[in-house]
Design a protein around this motif. Structure first.
Motif, PDB file in Angstrom:
ATOM      1  N   GLU A   9       0.806  -1.221   0.000  1.00 53.71           N
ATOM      2  CA  GLU A   9       0.000   0.000   0.000  1.00 53.71           C
ATOM      3  C   GLU A   9       0.845   1.279   0.000  1.00 53.71           C
ATOM      4  O   GLU A   9       0.413   2.303  -0.520  1.00 53.71           O
ATOM      5  N   TYR A  10       2.036   1.231   0.600  1.00 52.77           N
ATOM      6  CA  TYR A  10       2.901   2.409   0.722  1.00 52.77           C
ATOM      7  C   TYR A  10       4.287   2.122   0.145  1.00 52.77           C
ATOM      8  O   TYR A  10       5.278   2.078   0.881  1.00 52.77           O
ATOM      9  N   PRO A  11       4.416   1.941  -1.151  1.00 51.30           N
ATOM     10  CA  PRO A  11       5.732   1.614  -1.716  1.00 51.30           C
ATOM     11  C   PRO A  11       6.710   2.777  -1.581  1.00 51.30           C
ATOM     12  O   PRO A  11       6.322   3.947  -1.661  1.00 51.30           O
ATOM     13  N   ASP A  12       7.976   2.436  -1.327  1.00 53.52           N
ATOM     14  CA  ASP A  12       9.067   3.405  -1.252  1.00 53.52           C
ATOM     15  C   ASP A  12       8.754   4.586  -0.333  1.00 53.52           C
ATOM     16  O   ASP A  12       8.896   5.744  -0.710  1.00 53.52           O
ATOM     17  N   SER A  13       8.319   4.279   0.892  1.00 54.48           N
ATOM     18  CA  SER A  13       7.922   5.308   1.854  1.00 54.48           C
ATOM     19  C   SER A  13       8.487   5.021   3.236  1.00 54.48           C
ATOM     20  O   SER A  13       8.701   3.873   3.599  1.00 54.48           O
ATOM     21  N   TRP A  14       8.685   6.093   3.989  1.00 53.71           N
ATOM     22  CA  TRP A  14       8.986   5.982   5.413  1.00 53.71           C
ATOM     23  C   TRP A  14       7.650   5.975   6.138  1.00 53.71           C
ATOM     24  O   TRP A  14       6.789   6.802   5.863  1.00 53.71           O
ATOM     25  N   ILE A  15       7.480   5.031   7.059  1.00 57.62           N
ATOM     26  CA  ILE A  15       6.206   4.832   7.735  1.00 57.62           C
ATOM     27  C   ILE A  15       6.398   4.907   9.247  1.00 57.62           C
ATOM     28  O   ILE A  15       7.326   4.311   9.795  1.00 57.62           O
ATOM     29  N   GLU A  45      11.669  13.621   8.617  1.00 61.18           N
ATOM     30  CA  GLU A  45      10.279  13.933   8.959  1.00 61.18           C
ATOM     31  C   GLU A  45       9.665  12.811   9.797  1.00 61.18           C
ATOM     32  O   GLU A  45       8.951  13.070  10.763  1.00 61.18           O
ATOM     33  N   ALA A  46       9.948  11.584   9.421  1.00 60.48           N
ATOM     34  CA  ALA A  46       9.401  10.433  10.138  1.00 60.48           C
ATOM     35  C   ALA A  46       9.916  10.380  11.570  1.00 60.48           C
ATOM     36  O   ALA A  46       9.140  10.164  12.509  1.00 60.48           O
ATOM     37  N   MET A  47      11.207  10.619  11.756  1.00 58.72           N
ATOM     38  CA  MET A  47      11.780  10.582  13.106  1.00 58.72           C
ATOM     39  C   MET A  47      11.295  11.750  13.956  1.00 58.72           C
ATOM     40  O   MET A  47      11.092  11.599  15.157  1.00 58.72           O
ATOM     41  N   LYS A  48      11.080  12.887  13.352  1.00 56.05           N
ATOM     42  CA  LYS A  48      10.544  14.038  14.096  1.00 56.05           C
ATOM     43  C   LYS A  48       9.149  13.709  14.623  1.00 56.05           C
ATOM     44  O   LYS A  48       8.839  13.960  15.793  1.00 56.05           O
ATOM     45  N   ALA A  49       8.310  13.146  13.770  1.00 54.14           N
ATOM     46  CA  ALA A  49       6.960  12.761  14.187  1.00 54.14           C
ATOM     47  C   ALA A  49       7.016  11.685  15.270  1.00 54.14           C
ATOM     48  O   ALA A  49       6.243  11.724  16.233  1.00 54.14           O
ATOM     49  N   VAL A  64       9.684   3.425  13.289  1.00 54.91           N
ATOM     50  CA  VAL A  64       9.802   4.039  11.968  1.00 54.91           C
ATOM     51  C   VAL A  64      10.515   3.022  11.085  1.00 54.91           C
ATOM     52  O   VAL A  64      11.537   2.463  11.480  1.00 54.91           O
ATOM     53  N   ALA A  65       9.977   2.789   9.894  1.00 53.72           N
ATOM     54  CA  ALA A  65      10.582   1.820   8.981  1.00 53.72           C
ATOM     55  C   ALA A  65      10.362   2.277   7.540  1.00 53.72           C
ATOM     56  O   ALA A  65       9.434   3.033   7.252  1.00 53.72           O
ATOM     57  N   HIS A  66      11.223   1.779   6.660  1.00 53.12           N
ATOM     58  CA  HIS A  66      11.066   2.064   5.238  1.00 53.12           C
ATOM     59  C   HIS A  66      10.518   0.821   4.550  1.00 53.12           C
ATOM     60  O   HIS A  66      10.939  -0.300   4.840  1.00 53.12           O
ATOM     61  N   THR A  67       9.607   1.034   3.633  1.00 55.46           N
ATOM     62  CA  THR A  67       8.930  -0.093   2.995  1.00 55.46           C
ATOM     63  C   THR A  67       9.787  -0.822   1.968  1.00 55.46           C
ATOM     64  O   THR A  67       9.350  -1.834   1.418  1.00 55.46           O
TER      65      THR A  67
END
Length: 84
Positions: A9-15, A45-49, A64-67
């Motif tokens: 669902e979220y390719p090539d994204s930081w989640i 941005e992901a780590m800040k959140a 936090v992980a990358h897809t």
């Protein structure tokens, strides 16, 4: 959700993730059920959140992980000393 479904669902994204159901197995955290809290284009941005949410709710199991990673591998850390 499962990690495979998130990757699809979220390719090539930081989640930013929350473990809904998880257990420990040989020094690794195995996440059985995951909730996606947000999606980001970069790790900063992901780590800040993550930091903001963790500060407000330290009892929640957040990651936090990358897809691009085929497997969600989380090593457990032993904390030494006192956390303030």
């Amino acid at each position: 959700m499962k990690w495979k479904d998130i990757r699809d669902e979220y390719p090539d994204s930081w989640i930013l993730l929350e473990a809904i159901e998880a257990h420990s197995d040989h020094g690794k955290r195995v996440v059985d059920k995951i909730a996606v809290l947000d999606k980001f284009n970069n790790s900063e941005e992901a780590m800040k959140a993550y930091r903001e949410l963790h500060k407000k709710n330290p009892e929640r199991e957040l990651y936090v992980a990358h897809t691009k990673n085929e497997d969600l591998e989380i090593e457990e850390r032993k904390w030494l000393g006192v956390r303030i």
